[in-house]
Design a protein around this motif. Structure first.
Motif, short mmCIF file in Angstrom:
data_model
loop_
_atom_site.label_atom_id
_atom_site.label_comp_id
_atom_site.label_asym_id
_atom_site.label_seq_id
_atom_site.Cartn_x
_atom_site.Cartn_y
_atom_site.Cartn_z
N SER A 1 18.35 31.59 70.15
CA SER A 1 18.25 33.05 70.19
C SER A 1 19.61 33.61 69.78
CB SER A 1 17.89 33.52 71.59
OG SER A 1 16.60 33.11 71.93
N VAL A 2 19.59 34.68 69.02
CA VAL A 2 20.84 35.23 68.46
C VAL A 2 21.07 36.65 68.95
CG1 VAL A 2 22.03 35.83 66.31
CG2 VAL A 2 20.56 33.80 66.39
N LEU A 3 22.27 36.89 69.43
CA LEU A 3 22.69 38.24 69.80
C LEU A 3 23.86 38.62 68.90
CD1 LEU A 3 22.56 40.76 71.59
CD2 LEU A 3 24.04 39.58 73.23
N THR B 1 18.66 39.81 68.38
CA THR B 1 18.85 41.05 69.13
C THR B 1 20.24 41.57 68.76
OG1 THR B 1 17.56 40.09 70.94
CG2 THR B 1 18.88 42.02 71.47
N THR B 2 20.43 42.88 68.87
CA THR B 2 21.74 43.46 68.58
C THR B 2 22.23 44.25 69.78
OG1 THR B 2 20.83 45.48 67.60
CG2 THR B 2 21.26 43.64 66.11
N ALA B 3 23.54 44.38 69.88
CA ALA B 3 24.15 45.18 70.93
C ALA B 3 25.44 45.80 70.40
CB ALA B 3 24.45 44.33 72.16
N GLU B 4 25.69 47.01 70.82
CA GLU B 4 26.94 47.69 70.49
C GLU B 4 27.85 47.56 71.70
OE1 GLU B 4 26.29 51.55 68.28
OE2 GLU B 4 24.29 51.18 69.10
N ILE B 5 29.08 47.10 71.46
CA ILE B 5 30.00 46.86 72.57
C ILE B 5 31.42 47.33 72.25
CG2 ILE B 5 28.68 44.84 73.32
CD1 ILE B 5 31.16 43.16 72.33
N SER B 6 32.20 47.44 73.30
CA SER B 6 33.64 47.58 73.17
C SER B 6 34.24 46.52 74.07
CB SER B 6 34.12 48.97 73.60
OG SER B 6 35.54 48.96 73.73
N ALA B 7 34.73 45.46 73.50
CA ALA B 7 35.34 44.39 74.29
C ALA B 7 36.56 44.92 75.04
CB ALA B 7 35.72 43.22 73.39
N ARG B 8 37.28 45.84 74.44
CA ARG B 8 38.49 46.38 75.06
C ARG B 8 38.15 47.21 76.30
NH1 ARG B 8 42.56 50.46 72.11
NH2 ARG B 8 40.55 51.35 71.66
N GLU B 9 37.12 48.04 76.19
CA GLU B 9 36.76 48.91 77.31
C GLU B 9 35.69 48.32 78.22
OE1 GLU B 9 35.76 52.73 75.68
OE2 GLU B 9 37.84 53.15 75.13
N GLU C 1 25.22 44.31 79.61
CA GLU C 1 23.98 44.06 78.88
C GLU C 1 24.01 42.70 78.18
OE1 GLU C 1 25.75 46.90 78.75
OE2 GLU C 1 24.37 48.38 79.59
N VAL C 2 25.18 42.33 77.67
CA VAL C 2 25.34 41.03 77.02
C VAL C 2 25.11 39.91 78.04
CG1 VAL C 2 26.96 39.46 75.89
CG2 VAL C 2 26.87 41.87 75.21
N LEU C 3 25.70 40.04 79.21
CA LEU C 3 25.51 39.04 80.25
C LEU C 3 24.06 38.97 80.71
CD1 LEU C 3 28.78 39.55 82.32
CD2 LEU C 3 28.24 37.68 80.75
N ALA C 4 23.41 40.11 80.82
CA ALA C 4 21.99 40.14 81.19
C ALA C 4 21.15 39.45 80.13
CB ALA C 4 21.53 41.58 81.41
N TRP C 5 21.46 39.67 78.86
CA TRP C 5 20.73 39.01 77.77
C TRP C 5 20.92 37.50 77.85
CZ3 TRP C 5 22.14 35.81 73.76
CH2 TRP C 5 21.20 35.58 72.77
N ALA D 1 18.86 36.16 80.83
CA ALA D 1 17.42 36.19 80.55
C ALA D 1 17.03 35.15 79.50
CB ALA D 1 17.01 37.59 80.08
N THR D 2 17.85 35.00 78.48
CA THR D 2 17.57 34.04 77.42
C THR D 2 17.68 32.63 77.94
OG1 THR D 2 18.36 35.61 75.77
CG2 THR D 2 18.22 33.32 75.09
N HIS D 3 18.68 32.37 78.77
CA HIS D 3 18.86 31.03 79.35
C HIS D 3 17.66 30.68 80.24
CE1 HIS D 3 20.89 27.48 80.76
NE2 HIS D 3 20.67 27.87 82.00
N ARG D 4 17.20 31.63 81.03
CA ARG D 4 16.03 31.39 81.89
C ARG D 4 14.79 31.09 81.05
NH1 ARG D 4 16.80 36.26 85.25
NH2 ARG D 4 18.36 35.64 86.74
N ALA D 5 14.59 31.89 80.00
CA ALA D 5 13.40 31.73 79.16
C ALA D 5 13.38 30.39 78.44
CB ALA D 5 13.33 32.87 78.15
#
Length: 111
Positions: free
Chosen positions: A47-49, A84-92, A98-102, A105-109
């Motif tokens: 799975s790709v994020l 899947t895509t996500a918009e993030i700010s690593a600095r802030e 949401e990335v951790l939740a993905w 969820a992906t690991h469980r699936a």
């Protein structure tokens, strides 16, 4: 690091791929790297994020502009992987929950 990535594909169930959403030139170069990863048979089941980073910068490109520039709908349509895509700010830290939740969820699936 791109040329040695294939050394790390074994048992890969999730792939996080970060792109700089504030630099159109870098987005184009990153897209070439992403296409190489998506074409790898070893990653066909992963799975790709795709993370679009630096949304905190004033020169950040709108998501629709990014999708158009890298032809994201075409990439998703042709890829074997679930993307899947996500918009993030690593600095802030924006979007990181949401990335951790993905990931969870992906690991469980794929358990």
């Amino acid at each position: 690091m791109g040329p040695i990535w294939s050394s790390y594909y074994g048992n890969c169930r999730c792939l996080l791929f970060m792109m700089d959403a504030s630099d159109p030139t870098q987005l184009s170069a990153s897209c070439v790297q992403l296409l190489g990863l998506l074409s790898s048979e070893q990653l066909a089941e992963a799975s790709v994020l795709i993370l679009f980073n630096k949304i905190d910068l004033p020169c950040y490109m709108a998501m629709e502009e990014i999708k158009s520039l890298i032809r994201l709908p075409d990439i998703i349509a042709c890829a074997k992987q679930n993307i899947t895509t996500a918009e993030i700010s690593a600095r802030e830290g924006t979007g990181l929950a949401e990335v951790l939740a993905w990931l969870q969820a992906t690991h469980r699936a794929k358990g």
